[in-house]
Design a protein around this motif. Structure first.
Motif, PDB file in Angstrom:
ATOM      1  N   LEU A 174       9.547  36.824  83.268  1.00 26.49           N
ATOM      2  CA  LEU A 174      10.891  36.950  82.712  1.00 26.49           C
ATOM      3  C   LEU A 174      10.873  36.874  81.187  1.00 26.49           C
ATOM      4  O   LEU A 174      11.665  37.542  80.520  1.00 26.49           O
ATOM      5  CB  LEU A 174      11.799  35.862  83.299  1.00 26.49           C
ATOM      6  CG  LEU A 174      12.143  36.051  84.783  1.00 26.49           C
ATOM      7  CD1 LEU A 174      12.906  34.842  85.310  1.00 26.49           C
ATOM      8  CD2 LEU A 174      12.959  37.331  84.988  1.00 26.49           C
ATOM      9  N   VAL A 175       9.987  36.049  80.633  1.00 27.72           N
ATOM     10  CA  VAL A 175       9.835  36.036  79.172  1.00 27.72           C
ATOM     11  C   VAL A 175       9.392  37.407  78.676  1.00 27.72           C
ATOM     12  O   VAL A 175       9.930  37.936  77.696  1.00 27.72           O
ATOM     13  CB  VAL A 175       8.832  34.947  78.734  1.00 27.72           C
ATOM     14  CG1 VAL A 175       8.465  35.123  77.264  1.00 27.72           C
ATOM     15  CG2 VAL A 175       9.415  33.567  78.965  1.00 27.72           C
ATOM     16  N   ALA A 223       2.258  41.871  78.338  1.00 27.26           N
ATOM     17  CA  ALA A 223       2.440  40.822  79.354  1.00 27.26           C
ATOM     18  C   ALA A 223       1.295  39.816  79.296  1.00 27.26           C
ATOM     19  O   ALA A 223       1.503  38.607  79.410  1.00 27.26           O
ATOM     20  CB  ALA A 223       2.535  41.447  80.740  1.00 27.26           C
ATOM     21  N   ARG A 224       0.067  40.300  79.116  1.00 27.33           N
ATOM     22  CA  ARG A 224      -1.084  39.400  79.015  1.00 27.33           C
ATOM     23  C   ARG A 224      -0.993  38.531  77.776  1.00 27.33           C
ATOM     24  O   ARG A 224      -1.327  37.335  77.811  1.00 27.33           O
ATOM     25  CB  ARG A 224      -2.388  40.204  78.995  1.00 27.33           C
ATOM     26  CG  ARG A 224      -2.852  40.697  80.357  1.00 27.33           C
ATOM     27  CD  ARG A 224      -4.175  41.436  80.235  1.00 27.33           C
ATOM     28  NE  ARG A 224      -5.212  40.601  79.656  1.00 27.33           N
ATOM     29  CZ  ARG A 224      -6.365  41.070  79.168  1.00 27.33           C
ATOM     30  NH1 ARG A 224      -6.609  42.378  79.189  1.00 27.33           N
ATOM     31  NH2 ARG A 224      -7.263  40.240  78.677  1.00 27.33           N
ATOM     32  N   ALA A 225      -0.551  39.115  76.667  1.00 29.54           N
ATOM     33  CA  ALA A 225      -0.438  38.340  75.433  1.00 29.54           C
ATOM     34  C   ALA A 225       0.596  37.228  75.592  1.00 29.54           C
ATOM     35  O   ALA A 225       0.360  36.072  75.205  1.00 29.54           O
ATOM     36  CB  ALA A 225      -0.071  39.256  74.272  1.00 29.54           C
ATOM     37  N   THR A 226       1.745  37.567  76.176  1.00 27.81           N
ATOM     38  CA  THR A 226       2.783  36.566  76.413  1.00 27.81           C
ATOM     39  C   THR A 226       2.282  35.481  77.356  1.00 27.81           C
ATOM     40  O   THR A 226       2.489  34.281  77.131  1.00 27.81           O
ATOM     41  CB  THR A 226       4.043  37.227  76.997  1.00 27.81           C
ATOM     42  OG1 THR A 226       4.519  38.228  76.089  1.00 27.81           O
ATOM     43  CG2 THR A 226       5.138  36.199  77.238  1.00 27.81           C
ATOM     44  N   ALA A 227       1.606  35.894  78.435  1.00 28.25           N
ATOM     45  CA  ALA A 227       1.086  34.931  79.404  1.00 28.25           C
ATOM     46  C   ALA A 227       0.040  34.017  78.776  1.00 28.25           C
ATOM     47  O   ALA A 227      -0.035  32.828  79.105  1.00 28.25           O
ATOM     48  CB  ALA A 227       0.495  35.663  80.601  1.00 28.25           C
ATOM     49  N   GLY A 270      -0.390  30.742  88.034  1.00 29.60           N
ATOM     50  CA  GLY A 270       0.767  31.627  88.055  1.00 29.60           C
ATOM     51  C   GLY A 270       0.923  32.413  86.778  1.00 29.60           C
ATOM     52  O   GLY A 270       1.183  33.629  86.807  1.00 29.60           O
ATOM     53  N   VAL A 271       0.769  31.750  85.635  1.00 31.21           N
ATOM     54  CA  VAL A 271       0.899  32.433  84.346  1.00 31.21           C
ATOM     55  C   VAL A 271      -0.207  33.472  84.168  1.00 31.21           C
ATOM     56  O   VAL A 271       0.035  34.594  83.705  1.00 31.21           O
ATOM     57  CB  VAL A 271       0.874  31.405  83.200  1.00 31.21           C
ATOM     58  CG1 VAL A 271       0.661  32.088  81.859  1.00 31.21           C
ATOM     59  CG2 VAL A 271       2.172  30.617  83.180  1.00 31.21           C
ATOM     60  N   THR A 272      -1.428  33.110  84.543  1.00 27.88           N
ATOM     61  CA  THR A 272      -2.548  34.040  84.414  1.00 27.88           C
ATOM     62  C   THR A 272      -2.343  35.279  85.286  1.00 27.88           C
ATOM     63  O   THR A 272      -2.574  36.417  84.853  1.00 27.88           O
ATOM     64  CB  THR A 272      -3.864  33.343  84.793  1.00 27.88           C
ATOM     65  OG1 THR A 272      -4.042  32.180  83.974  1.00 27.88           O
ATOM     66  CG2 THR A 272      -5.048  34.275  84.595  1.00 27.88           C
TER      67      THR A 272
END
Length: 400
Positions: free
Chosen positions: A323-324, A139-143, A265-267
Motif C-alpha cells: 500500500l505504501v 516496490a523493492r526499493a520501498t520494501a 512479508g515486506v521482502t
C-alpha cells in the motif's frame, strides 16, 4: 543472506545507497518502538507516573504525523544530501540530549523533535530510493526501506529492552545515537547532492494530489491496515502474560516472532508488488481480518499464539508495504510529498489503532479485544477496497 552473498548470487541488486537508507531507518525504528520496554525505568528515574512515561509513545506518533508533510515541504528544494544528513544529525543530537536529561518535559520534547526529523528523513528517503531505481524496482526499493523497520522489531526492540534492563534506559538512547553514526557518515559520502524535485512543480500542486481518488483510497487503506497492525502489537506483550499466561521472559521471543513474519512479508511484497490493487492484494486483505480473529480466539494457547503472530506479522507488513508503494505509484506527480503522504497514513493508523484498542480493553477488561479491534479495522479496509473495485468495474461496464 549477507549483502555480498546476495550480490554474488546473480540477483539484480538495488543501488547500495538504498541499503544505507535502510540502516538509518532501522535505527530510527528501534528508537520509535523501544520505549515499550523502557517505560518502567523512565518512570522510576524521572519520578513520573507510568502513564506519563507511556505518553512518550503517543508524542512520537503525533510528531511523525505532523512532521512528515511539513518537513517534506520545507526540504523539497534542499539538496538530497543536505536534507538526509541534516535530519539524521538532528536525530542523533536529540537522542544524546534525551540520554543525559534529568527533566521529563525535556525528554518529552526530544521525542517530538526526534519524530519530526524521523518523518522528514523517511519522506525524503522514500523519494530518493525511488529516484535511484527504475520503475520496475520501486516496490523493492520501498520494501527495502520498510525492512529496516521490521528488522528493528526483530532485533532492535528486544535488544533495546535487554540493554535498558541491564544498564538503564539511558543506555538504549545512547545506543540509538551510536547506531545512526555509520549511516550518517555514509550519507555524507554517498547521498545524491542534487535536489530531487523539478522546479516547475510547486508544493501546492503536489499537495493537490491528495484530492485524487486513487491517492485517498490508498492512504485510507494504509491507515486502516496499520491501525489494525498496531492495535494488537501494542497489546501483544500483555496478551502473552495475562491471557496466554506466558512468563515475562517469553515476550522478547514473541515480539521477535512478529518481526520475523513482518520481515518475510515486506521482502515478499517487494518482489511481487507492482503498485496496483490487483486480485492477489484483494484476497490477502480479505484474509487479514480472519487472521486477527483467529489470534483473538486462540490466544489462550501458546503455540497458536506464536504461529498466528508470525503469520499476521507477515500479512500486515506485506500488505502495508504494497500500500505504501501504491501511494507512491498513484501520487507520482508529487515526488517530494508522496513519501510524506504515506508516512502520515501509516502513523495515523499507528496512533488510532492502539487508542481504539485501549478503549475496548478498558471497557471489557479483556486484552483479547485488542485483536478484535484489529479484525474490525482490517475488515473495514477489505470492505472499502472491494467496494471501490466494484464501483470501478461498474463504471467501466457502463462506459463500455
Amino acid at each position: 543472506m549477507s549483502l555480498p552473498a546476495y550480490l554474488s548470487a546473480g540477483v539484480d541488486p538495488l543501488p547500495l545507497f538504498v541499503y544505507v537508507l535502510s540502516l538509518a531507518v532501522f535505527a530510527q525504528g528501534t528508537s520509535e518502538f523501544m520505549l515499550a520496554g523502557l517505560v518502567p525505568g523512565i518512570a522510576r528515574d524521572l519520578s513520573v507516573s507510568v502513564g506519563a512515561a507511556a505518553s512518550l509513545t503517543s508524542a512520537y506518533a503525533v510528531g511523525m504525523i505532523a512532521g512528515a508533510p511539513v518537513m517534506a515541504a520545507v526540504s523539497a528544494r534542499w539538496p538530497r544530501r543536505r536534507a538526509l544528513a541534516g535530519f539524521l544529525a538532528a536525530f542523533v543530537v536529540v537522542h544524546v540530549i534525551g540520554a543525559v536529561t534529568a527533566s521529563f518535559p525535556v525528554l518529552f520534547g526530544t521525542r517530538i523533535v526526534a519524530a519530526i526529523v524521523n518523518a522528514g528523513f523517511l519522506a525524503v528517503a522514500m523519494s530518493v530510493a525511488t529516484a535511484l531505481t527504475p520503475p520496475a524496482k520501486h516496490a523493492r526499493a520501498t520494501a527495502t526501506l520498510l525492512a529496516g523497520v521490521t528488522l528493528s522489531c526483530v532485533a532492535g526492540v528486544p535488544a533495546g529492552a535487554a540493554l535498558g534492563d541491564w544498564s538503564g534506559w539511558r543506555s538504549a538512547f545512547w545506543a540509538v545515537a551510536v547506531l545512526c553514526l555509520p549511516a550518517l557518515a555514509l550519507v555524507f559520502r554517498s547521498a545524491p547532492a542534487a535536489a530531487a524535485r523539478h522546479h516547475d512543480v510547486s508544493i501546492r500542486q503536489e499537495a493537490g494530489e491528495l484530492r485524487s481518488g486513487p491517492v485517498r483510497l490508498a492512504l485510507t487503506l494504509a491507515a486502516l491496515v496499520n491501525g489494525a497492525t498496531f492495535a494488537t502489537f501494542a497489546y501483544l506483550a500483555v496478551i502473552a502474560t495475562d491471557v496466554t499466561q506466558l512468563p515475562g521472559g517469553a515476550i522478547p521471543g514473541l515480539l521477535a516472532a512478529f518481526g520475523v513474519g513482518a520481515f518475510i512479508g515486506v521482502t515478499t511484497a517487494g518482489r511481487i508488488g507492482d503498485g496496483r490493487l490487483g486480485r492477489g492484494l484483494v484476497i490477502t486483505l480479505c484474509v487479514l481480518p480472519a487472521g486477527w480473529a483467529v489470534l483473538a480466539a486462540t490466544s489462550t494457547h501458546p503455540v497458536p499464539l506464536f504461529i498466528v503472530t508470525v503469520i499476521q506479522g507477515g500479512l500486515s507488513f506485506g500488505i502495508g508495504s504494497m500500500l505504501v508503494h501504491r501511494v507512491m505509484f498513484v501520487a507520482s506527480r508529487a515526488p517530494s510529498l508522496s513519501g510524506s503522504f504515506a508516512t502520515v497514513a501509516l502513523n495515523a493508523g499507528a496512533f488510532l489503532g492502539p487508542l481504539l484498542a485501549g478503549i475496548a480493553t478498558e471497557t471489557t477488561h479483556d486484552y483479547r479485544h485488542a485483536a478484535w479491534v484489529s479484525a474490525a479495522l482490517a475488515a473495514t479496509a477489505a470492505v472499502v477496497l472491494v467496494a471501490s473495485r466494484t464501483r470501478a468495474a461498474h463504471a467501466e461496464s457502463n462506459t463500455g
